[in-house]
Design a protein around this motif. Structure first.
Motif, PDB file in Angstrom:
ATOM      1  N   TYR A  52     -14.278  -2.455  60.047  1.00 36.68           N
ATOM      2  CA  TYR A  52     -13.835  -3.814  60.351  1.00 36.68           C
ATOM      3  C   TYR A  52     -14.702  -4.844  59.628  1.00 36.68           C
ATOM      4  N   LEU A  55     -13.657  -5.536  56.058  1.00 33.97           N
ATOM      5  CA  LEU A  55     -12.485  -6.376  55.843  1.00 33.97           C
ATOM      6  C   LEU A  55     -12.873  -7.782  55.404  1.00 33.97           C
ATOM      7  N   GLN A  58     -18.565  -7.483  51.856  1.00 34.46           N
ATOM      8  CA  GLN A  58     -18.750  -6.400  50.907  1.00 34.46           C
ATOM      9  C   GLN A  58     -20.233  -6.045  50.840  1.00 34.46           C
ATOM     10  N   LEU A  70     -11.151 -11.303  49.790  1.00 34.71           N
ATOM     11  CA  LEU A  70      -9.935 -10.682  49.269  1.00 34.71           C
ATOM     12  C   LEU A  70      -8.924 -10.412  50.379  1.00 34.71           C
ATOM     13  N   TYR A  71      -9.316  -9.629  51.390  1.00 38.50           N
ATOM     14  CA  TYR A  71      -8.379  -9.292  52.461  1.00 38.50           C
ATOM     15  C   TYR A  71      -7.987 -10.530  53.257  1.00 38.50           C
ATOM     16  N   ILE A  74      -5.384 -12.422  51.300  1.00 41.48           N
ATOM     17  CA  ILE A  74      -4.077 -11.756  51.367  1.00 41.48           C
ATOM     18  C   ILE A  74      -3.433 -11.986  52.734  1.00 41.48           C
ATOM     19  N   PHE A  75      -4.239 -11.881  53.773  1.00 42.27           N
ATOM     20  CA  PHE A  75      -3.711 -12.068  55.122  1.00 42.27           C
ATOM     21  C   PHE A  75      -3.202 -13.495  55.320  1.00 42.27           C
ATOM     22  N   LEU A 232       2.879  -7.426  53.875  1.00 47.28           N
ATOM     23  CA  LEU A 232       1.661  -6.644  53.819  1.00 47.28           C
ATOM     24  C   LEU A 232       1.894  -5.247  53.265  1.00 47.28           C
TER      25      LEU A 232
END
Length: 565
Positions: A52, A55, A58, A70-71, A74-75, A232
């Motif tokens: 988690y 997400l 990094q 990044l995630y 996108i979300f 997604l």
């Protein structure tokens, strides 16, 4: 055997197959999410929240954490597109649903059928239709260049606008259905009262119609989450480059295809006429309530409905026309020909994929329909609380996004060392098809009542004879509709088939997607048209089976007496 024992035995198949192949894989996925990725694959302990954390952050070479958007990006992009899809669908669906709700009942049923018919078609095929229109060599760019409006092709694909267009096209009917269900329940006398109090048309709309339509808008808005899920995971997005009768019984949010299932079966629920005039049924006098003329007079809604139907059908029509193109270029007409249909029929790979699809769909349909029928009949004998719990368990495949179902099932199969193959794919399709088969059956059961069964029992018919001679014939249209819908769902499924199949179990949608990824060819048009025709024929059959039956006209007794010799 006691009644309780027979009830448990009847519910056991559905509970067992959904519990083992739906609940258990979901549990595996939850547990695995708290484990650590192994060095050489797999997962290992101890439990942690590292997955988690990754997400959002990094881990650098020095074991420090840095923010990675990044995630999150996108979300948020998916949420934004889903919200925009919901708003646009609401704006487009409200006038269309208003027009449908104010038509006579026979016309309403035809309009609802026309609105839902294209969405029996595989979403891969529907999205591919827009590719034919939007690509650089597509019809829209060809038309603009032919008219001299543009010198070079416009970049209509591979952007947020194309994704939004595809999402609105796919989700529009599932906003229309609940909004229509809410609007149809409005008592026309309320509209007349507003006009009688000298309210202007826009005041009647904003203060009466819109507030009463909000439950339907909220129900349809739940599909914004479905749009988010599709963004997604959906591999066929235009943003990715290639390498009841006419009333829905409840406008509450449900899965997109479950609304089609509900509509297919609910036609029979009102065969005898609803006793409540407020629901648009027949009142105590047996006559339908008078429709408000002010409610029906809505200038411009007729042409608008025609434009929206053209929006739904034009891409499918373009696909059907260009499937008969004799040229080698997809959107350059070179004469009428069956060349590409012949090429599809002699292609061994396509035939193998078609056989796999038909085998999986047939077996999954037969098993799912049998389990759904047994479960639906048993649920009618249970209390509201118990039947609600079991119905919720059966509906779980509709609630959980399909990509989540596919991934968790794949993890489960891998954890128990079960090799992927046609048998595993059939099991996954059975789980997915059970709720689709059961919803038309339950809708049919709820519309039957128990009058005829009680009459048969009063005539000393044994339970088996009551079921075989009364219940089963009356339930047959719902069973067939559920089976047809399950067959279409299984035949058109891509996500489960792509993740759970192996090299020897490629189904037709997976094969077609591979063809599209390699390049747009006339063969894709031909095979897509064949899938389109199969889906539309099955949808028409289901609609025909669920057409309300008209009671025969009875003659007046006095007339019969005067005509009797």
């Amino acid at each position: 055997m006691t009644r309780r024992g027979s009830t448990v035995l009847s519910l056991l198949p559905a509970a067992l197959i959904i519990g083992v192949f739906m609940l258990v894989p979901l549990g595996y996925a939850v547990v695995y999410s708290f484990l650590t990725a192994g060095t050489y694959g797999g997962v290992e302990g101890p439990f942690s929240v590292a997955a988690y954390v990754q997400l959002v952050f990094q881990r650098d070479w020095d074991d420090s954490l840095t923010f990675d958007p990044l995630y999150l990006r996108i979300f948020l992009r998916s949420i934004g597109l889903a919200g925009a899809t919901t708003v646009l669908c609401a704006l487009l669906a409200l006038p269309l649903a208003w027009y449908v709700a104010t038509r006579p009942k026979a016309l309403r049923m035809r309009l609802i059928f026309l609105i839902t018919l294209p969405f029996w078609v595989n979403s891969l095929i529907r999205t591919y239709c827009w590719v034919l229109l939007l690509r650089d060599q597509g019809l829209i760019n060809q038309g603009l260049q032919g008219l001299g409006l543009t010198e070079a092709p416009l970049g209509l694909m591979y952007n947020n606008g194309a994704i939004l267009l595809g999402l609105v096209y796919n989700f529009l009917p599932f906003m229309v259905l609940p909004v229509y269900a809410a609007l149809e329940r409005i008592d026309p006398r309320v509209i007349d009262a507003g006009f009688d109090l000298y309210a202007r048309r826009w005041q009647v709309f904003t203060r009466i119609i819109l507030p009463l339509a909000l439950p339907g808008l909220r129900g349809g808005g739940a599909h914004g989450s479905g749009a988010r899920d599709r963004l997604l995971h959906h591999p066929r997005s235009l943003g990715r480059r290639p390498a009841s009768d006419d009333r829905q019984p409840d406008p509450d949010p449900v899965h997109q295809r479950s609304q089609l299932a509900l509509w297919c079966g609910a036609v029979d629920a009102f065969d005898g006429g609803d006793p409540s005039p407020a629901l648009g049924g027949r009142g105590p006098s047996g006559r339908a309530p008078m429709m408000s003329q002010r409610w029906r007079r809505s200038p411009g809604l007729g042409p608008y409905a025609f434009v929206m139907l053209a929006f739904l059908y034009a891409p499918l029509l373009v696909l059907g026309v260009y499937a008969f193109n004799g040229g080698t270029l997809v959107t350059v007409w070179d004469g009428l020909s069956l060349r590409w249909f012949r090429a599809v029929l002699v292609n061994d790979d396509i035939r193998r994929a078609a056989v796999n699809s038909l085998l999986v769909a047939t077996v999954a349909t037969l098993v799912a329909t049998a389990i759904a029928t047994l479960t639906a009949l048993t649920l009618e004998t249970l209390s509201t609380r118990r039947s609600g719990f079991m119905a919720g368990l059966v509906a779980l495949p509709l609630i959980v996004p399909e990509i989540v179902t596919a991934v968790t099932t794949l993890v489960f199969f891998a954890s128990i060392h079960l090799r992927l193959g046609l048998g595993n794919l059939i099991l996954a399709h059975i789980v997915f098809c059970i709720p689709f088969a059961m919803m038309p059956i339950r809708a049919r059961l709820q519309g039957l009542g128990d009058g005829l069964q009680n009459a048969a029992r009063d005539l000393y018919a044994p339970p088996v004879a009551v079921f075989r001679r009364v219940t089963l014939p009356l339930l047959a249209p719902g069973i067939v509709s559920g089976a047809l819908l399950s067959f279409v769902v299984s035949l058109d499924d891509f996500v489960l088939s792509a993740l759970l199949g192996d090299a020897g179990t490629t189904t037709l949608p997976v094969y077609v997607y591979g063809m599209i990824r390699r390049g747009i060819t006339p063969e894709v048009n031909a095979i897509s048209t064949l899938l389109l025709v199969v889906s539309l024929v099955l949808a028409a059959v289901a609609q025909g089976l669920n057409r309300p039956r008209r009671a025969p006209k009875s003659k007046n007794i006095s007339q019969q007496e005067t005509t009797t010799p």
